[in-house]
Each structure stands twice: as C-alpha cells, then as structure tokens.
Design a protein around this motif. Structure first.
Motif, mmCIF file in Angstrom:
data_model
loop_
_atom_site.group_PDB
_atom_site.id
_atom_site.type_symbol
_atom_site.label_atom_id
_atom_site.label_comp_id
_atom_site.label_asym_id
_atom_site.label_seq_id
_atom_site.Cartn_x
_atom_site.Cartn_y
_atom_site.Cartn_z
ATOM 1 N N ARG A 131 0.498 -0.743 0.121
ATOM 2 C CA ARG A 131 0.222 0.025 0.060
ATOM 3 C C ARG A 131 0.869 1.344 -0.374
ATOM 4 N NH1 ARG A 131 -0.300 2.758 4.493
ATOM 5 N NH2 ARG A 131 0.331 1.940 6.242
ATOM 6 N N LYS A 132 0.383 2.236 -1.007
ATOM 7 C CA LYS A 132 0.939 3.678 -0.604
ATOM 8 C C LYS A 132 1.242 4.609 0.701
ATOM 9 C CE LYS A 132 0.830 4.474 -5.031
ATOM 10 N NZ LYS A 132 0.641 4.803 -6.989
ATOM 11 N N ASP A 133 2.485 5.182 0.778
ATOM 12 C CA ASP A 133 2.314 5.813 2.024
ATOM 13 C C ASP A 133 1.111 6.638 1.686
ATOM 14 O OD1 ASP A 133 3.708 6.108 4.982
ATOM 15 O OD2 ASP A 133 2.974 8.224 3.031
ATOM 16 N N PHE A 134 0.298 7.418 2.748
ATOM 17 C CA PHE A 134 -0.776 8.204 2.530
ATOM 18 C C PHE A 134 -0.392 9.388 2.455
ATOM 19 C CE2 PHE A 134 -3.215 5.277 5.320
ATOM 20 C CZ PHE A 134 -4.134 4.766 4.386
ATOM 21 N N GLY A 135 1.711 10.182 2.730
ATOM 22 C CA GLY A 135 2.132 11.268 3.000
ATOM 23 C C GLY A 135 2.848 10.925 1.650
ATOM 24 N N SER B 30 4.362 9.387 -1.895
ATOM 25 C CA SER B 30 3.649 7.879 -2.880
ATOM 26 C C SER B 30 4.299 7.868 -3.023
ATOM 27 C CB SER B 30 2.902 9.251 -3.910
ATOM 28 O OG SER B 30 3.620 9.757 -5.183
ATOM 29 N N SER B 31 5.669 7.999 -2.812
ATOM 30 C CA SER B 31 7.526 7.054 -3.473
ATOM 31 C C SER B 31 7.820 6.085 -2.235
ATOM 32 C CB SER B 31 8.140 7.396 -3.286
ATOM 33 O OG SER B 31 8.735 8.885 -2.118
ATOM 34 N N ILE B 32 6.969 5.981 -1.287
ATOM 35 C CA ILE B 32 6.424 5.254 -0.117
ATOM 36 C C ILE B 32 6.197 3.804 0.129
ATOM 37 C CG2 ILE B 32 7.220 4.819 2.443
ATOM 38 C CD1 ILE B 32 8.065 7.706 2.561
ATOM 39 N N TYR B 33 6.578 2.808 -0.378
ATOM 40 C CA TYR B 33 5.619 1.598 -0.396
ATOM 41 C C TYR B 33 5.541 0.588 1.417
ATOM 42 C CZ TYR B 33 5.434 2.573 -4.871
ATOM 43 O OH TYR B 33 4.693 3.552 -5.995
ATOM 44 N N HIS B 34 4.124 0.015 1.674
ATOM 45 C CA HIS B 34 4.324 -0.802 2.726
ATOM 46 C C HIS B 34 4.064 -1.980 2.379
ATOM 47 C CE1 HIS B 34 4.462 3.121 5.569
ATOM 48 N NE2 HIS B 34 4.446 3.808 4.522
ATOM 49 N N PRO B 35 4.416 -2.886 2.853
ATOM 50 C CA PRO B 35 4.620 -4.296 2.687
ATOM 51 C C PRO B 35 3.698 -4.905 2.898
ATOM 52 C CG PRO B 35 6.850 -4.441 3.931
ATOM 53 C CD PRO B 35 6.049 -3.081 3.653
ATOM 54 N N THR B 36 2.654 -5.454 3.262
ATOM 55 C CA THR B 36 1.284 -6.518 3.339
ATOM 56 C C THR B 36 2.088 -7.318 4.104
ATOM 57 O OG1 THR B 36 1.027 -7.607 2.286
ATOM 58 C CG2 THR B 36 -0.269 -5.078 1.712
ATOM 59 N N ILE B 37 1.579 -8.970 4.507
ATOM 60 C CA ILE B 37 1.622 -9.592 5.218
ATOM 61 C C ILE B 37 1.924 -10.286 3.924
ATOM 62 C CG2 ILE B 37 -0.473 -10.167 5.091
ATOM 63 C CD1 ILE B 37 0.676 -12.251 8.061
ATOM 64 N N HIS B 38 1.609 -10.314 2.995
ATOM 65 C CA HIS B 38 0.839 -11.508 1.701
ATOM 66 C C HIS B 38 2.469 -10.962 1.149
ATOM 67 C CE1 HIS B 38 -3.175 -11.646 2.368
ATOM 68 N NE2 HIS B 38 -2.853 -10.701 2.698
ATOM 69 N N SER B 39 3.439 -10.033 0.993
ATOM 70 C CA SER B 39 4.393 -10.174 0.349
ATOM 71 C C SER B 39 5.378 -10.987 0.993
ATOM 72 C CB SER B 39 4.556 -8.688 0.076
ATOM 73 O OG SER B 39 5.083 -7.719 1.801
ATOM 74 N N LYS B 40 5.754 -11.125 2.146
ATOM 75 C CA LYS B 40 6.535 -12.203 2.500
ATOM 76 C C LYS B 40 6.806 -13.505 1.133
ATOM 77 C CE LYS B 40 5.000 -15.026 5.907
ATOM 78 N NZ LYS B 40 5.792 -16.565 5.790
ATOM 79 N N GLY B 41 8.490 -13.549 1.594
ATOM 80 C CA GLY B 41 8.469 -15.134 0.854
ATOM 81 C C GLY B 41 9.023 -15.790 1.002
ATOM 82 N N PRO B 42 9.297 -17.242 1.161
ATOM 83 C CA PRO B 42 9.608 -18.202 1.378
ATOM 84 C C PRO B 42 10.787 -18.416 2.109
ATOM 85 C CG PRO B 42 10.150 -18.652 -0.320
ATOM 86 C CD PRO B 42 9.344 -17.072 -0.709
ATOM 87 N N TRP B 43 11.744 -17.232 1.998
ATOM 88 C CA TRP B 43 13.408 -18.006 2.600
ATOM 89 C C TRP B 43 12.954 -17.883 4.289
ATOM 90 C CZ3 TRP B 43 16.059 -20.711 0.385
ATOM 91 C CH2 TRP B 43 15.789 -20.774 -0.681
#
Length: 291
Positions: A14-18, A20-33
C-alpha cells in the motif's frame, strides 16, 4: 471475462498516505526464505510498476515496449517500508532507459539500497519483411478462465494462507489442475500456467507488464528446484519481452539449468495464449530456508 483481481481484495503493498514514493509491504508480500523477508516476485513487480508509471508520464507508452527489466537484489529485502527513487539514464527517440532504486531506512538516518532495477523501453516499429527462424509454437492447452479463483490455500507465503497465484501444471502435454496448486517437481523440463492472485498496490489492478514481471521470478523455483524442493536463492532476475502477454494465464517452461560450487543458473521461456512472449533468467546461491 472474469478476472481473479475482481474477487481478491488483497495486495502486496500500500502506498504511504503522505509520500507516494514509499510503499508499505503487507503480510502477503512475505517470501519463502525467512519470516521477515520479502518475496522476490514483489520486488520485481514493484520495480516494473514504478518504471511503467514513470514512462507513462514521459511518453505515449502504447507506442513503446518494455523489452528488458533487470532486477539486482543486493541484500535481503526486509518487511519494512520501501523508499523508491527513479533516475533516467537515457531518453532518446527510440530508447528510454531508467533505473529504479529500492531502499530501506531502518534507523531513520540513512537509506540502505536493497535492490535496483534497470528498465529498457524501445519504440515500436514495423517488422522487417524477411522471415527469421523461431521455435515451434507452444501447443499446450490454454487453461479455462472460468476456473474458480481460489480464496484460500494454494501457493502462498502469508500466515492466513491467501493464495498468491494459481498454478495449472502440465504433464505430457496436458493440463493437470493440481489440488494444492504446486508446480510438479518431476525430473526434466517443467511446464505450468500461472495466474496472479494479488494486486501489487492496494486499490490498483496490475498491468500485464507487472503481472509478467512477477511471474519472471518463478524462473528460480521452476529451473533450479530438485525433486525435493528449492535449495537456491536467486540474486537477480532479468526479464526479456518482445511483447506484453495477453490474458490472465502466463505459461512458463524450463529452458536451462546449470550449477557448480553452489552457484546456479536458471532460465525459462514465457508464453501466453498466442505464443512466446519472453525469457526470464536468474542466478542463484545455494541456501536452505531459515526455520
């Protein structure tokens, strides 16, 4: 045509509210490692998304083709806000080249570079009239778009088991609709159809470029997995495209694997319902997932 994106409201960022060049990862972006590490596919997806949005502000992108995306992963990308910077290296009449840097700022003092993408867009033109050799048509049955979009289980790294993608495995030239959505680790050439399940950015349906950039990361598990699982973590991704894919499903097929002294090379062909659209390559380091 029903699209799974119409049914799943989850996203990787999700983009930062203040800013737009900052992106906050959600739990779904977690990888397998590791539990605190982003999936490689979301990093390549974000770089392609940022590049495409910037190109749209500069050129009439319908007359251009993003022909190469190279993603270098310098260190593990943690589950922290990502700061994105863009720099154009070349702005010509027939070529646009830009860099997309992905940084973190864990201490609030100084940004740390975790990944960088170099993106090349070429201006479309007429093909020469002369015939050029090309491989045989990939005559593999295209999956039905009417396949029910899963809402739980499947290929997922998140704790609540929302699927990241759907998989239709291909065995002996026929589609096999596996119940657990895994790529079959048979010994030899592997083929599968992949359908993305998540929006990259909250509230935005991903473009075909973003979809294929995310699928490009599957070159590592497709080409570098043994019969017992994946033991290589990829340090990069390079995606070559002669056109964007058409449709929900993107086909993948092992093209190359080689490994010596814990270093692997993997490559796959990428298809859509009309044929070959590109190639993805990765280099990998031998590694076991952390527990």
């Amino acid at each position: 045509m029903t699209d799974c994106y119409d049914k799943v409201s989850h996203s990787f960022f999700r983009k930062d509210f203040g800013d737009s060049s900052i992106y906050h990862p959600t739990i779904h972006s977690k990888g397998p490692w590791a539990a605190d590490m982003l999936h490689g596919r979301v990093v390549s997806g974000l770089i392609s998304y940022v590049a495409e949005q910037n190109l749209k502000g500069r050129i009439n992108i319908s007359g251009w083709q993003v022909s190469r995306i190279t993603v270098d992963m310098f260190r593990a990308a943690p589950m922290l806000p990502l700061y994105v910077d863009v720099n154009y290296l070349r702005t010509g009449r027939r070529i646009q080249v830009l860099e997309v840097e992905i940084n973190i700022n864990p201490n609030g003092n100084e940004k740390v570079l975790v990944a960088k993408g170099t993106v090349i867009a070429l201006k479309k033109n007429m093909d020469p009239v002369e015939k050029v050799w090309s491989p045989d048509v990939w005559d593999v049955e295209y999956p039905k778009d009417s396949i029910i979009c899963a809402t739980e289980g499947g290929s997922s790294s998140s704790s609540d088991k929302v699927p990241i993608w759907d998989t239709v495995n291909i065995t002996d030239g026929k589609n096999e609709y596996s119940s657990d959505n895994r790529i079959i680790r048979n010994f030899g050439v592997r083929r599968a159809w992949i359908r993305e399940k998540m929006n990259l950015v909250a509230g935005e349906s991903p473009s075909q470029l973003v979809r294929v950039a995310q699928v490009a990361d599957i070159a590592n598990p497709l080409a570098n997995s043994s019969e017992y699982g994946l033991r290589y973590i990829n340090a990069d991704i390079t995606l070559y495209l002669n056109r964007d894919p058409i449709g929900q499903w993107i086909g993948v097929e092992t093209l190359q694997h080689g490994s010596t002294d814990g270093i692997a090379l993997g490559a796959i062909n990428i298809y859509d319902q009309e044929g070959l659209v590109g190639i993805s390559t990765v280099s990998g380091l031998a590694q076991l997932p952390s527990t």
